[in-house]
Design an enzyme around this catalytic site. Structure first.
Site, PDB file in Angstrom:
ATOM      1  N   LEU A  27       0.826  -1.213   0.000  1.00 24.65           N
ATOM      2  CA  LEU A  27       0.000   0.000   0.000  1.00 24.65           C
ATOM      3  C   LEU A  27       0.859   1.260   0.000  1.00 24.65           C
ATOM      4  CD1 LEU A  27      -0.176   1.570   2.995  1.00 24.65           C
ATOM      5  CD2 LEU A  27      -1.383  -0.514   3.601  1.00 24.65           C
ATOM      6  N   HIS A  28       0.295   2.326  -0.531  1.00 27.79           N
ATOM      7  CA  HIS A  28       1.002   3.603  -0.634  1.00 27.79           C
ATOM      8  C   HIS A  28      -0.019   4.724  -0.762  1.00 27.79           C
ATOM      9  CE1 HIS A  28       0.521   1.641  -4.548  1.00 27.79           C
ATOM     10  NE2 HIS A  28       0.321   2.844  -5.062  1.00 27.79           N
ATOM     11  N   VAL A  29       0.341   5.880  -0.263  1.00 26.37           N
ATOM     12  CA  VAL A  29      -0.556   7.037  -0.260  1.00 26.37           C
ATOM     13  C   VAL A  29      -0.151   7.979  -1.396  1.00 26.37           C
ATOM     14  CG1 VAL A  29      -1.418   8.996   1.075  1.00 26.37           C
ATOM     15  CG2 VAL A  29      -0.817   6.848   2.243  1.00 26.37           C
TER      16      VAL A  29
END
Ligand SMILES: [Zn+2]
Length: 173
Positions: free
Chosen positions: A122-124
């Protein structure tokens, strides 16, 4: 804004990793400094890092990534989660200053069906916005095809992260 921000057709740019060994994010925290620069890492803390999206929606499109390889927020420890979002907060402020953005889109695409190009880690996303930028592609056309432009942008942005607080809130990297 009229255009959808997280366009699924962009997934073709990034092949989803099958396991950790294929993950485009996992090797980055331990890579040599020069390698990190060429991979457009802007800043790093003990638990998370900021890098430019090589296939940006707009110039200065950043990704904030936890060191831990996981697809789900609840699989991050609270300390990792806290460190990730502290860095999101810092990155948002610094990016806005660095590119004189008038607004930002900040968000997560969790899972491939939600549009995540790299669903396993996951990454923003932080995307700078300016009035009248509803058509993204022309904005980034130059930076996308010219690697040197990406590296120059990376160096510019990195300058705004020099005094980044570490995960525990104290100064230093
Ligand atoms: Zn990973």
């Amino acid at each position: 804004m009229g255009n959808p921000l997280w366009a699924p057709w962009r997934m073709e740019y990034i092949l989803g990793p099958k396991d950790r060994g294929d993950c485009i994010f996992c090797g980055i925290p331990d890579a040599e400094e020069e390698e990190q620069r060429s991979r457009l890492v802007v800043a790093k803390t003990p638990r998370a890092f900021v890098m430019m999206n090589r296939y940006p929606f707009a110039a200065g499109h950043l990704l904030v990534v936890p060191h831990t390889h996981t697809s789900a927020l609840h699989e991050l420890s609270l300390a990792e989660h806290d460190a990730l979002f502290r860095l999101v907060r810092e990155a948002a402020t610094r990016l806005q200053r660095a590119v004189k953005a008038e607004g930002l889109n900040v968000g997560l695409n969790l899972g491939a069906v939600a549009g995540a190009g790299v669903a396993a880690h996951l990454h923003v996303h932080i995307v700078p916005r300016w009035a009248g930028d509803t058509n993204f592609m022309p904005v980034l056309a130059d930076t996308r095809v010219i690697p040197q432009a990406l590296e120059a942008t990376r160096d510019h942005l990195a300058g705004f992260f020099q005094d980044l607080p570490s995960d525990d809130g104290s100064l230093g990297s």
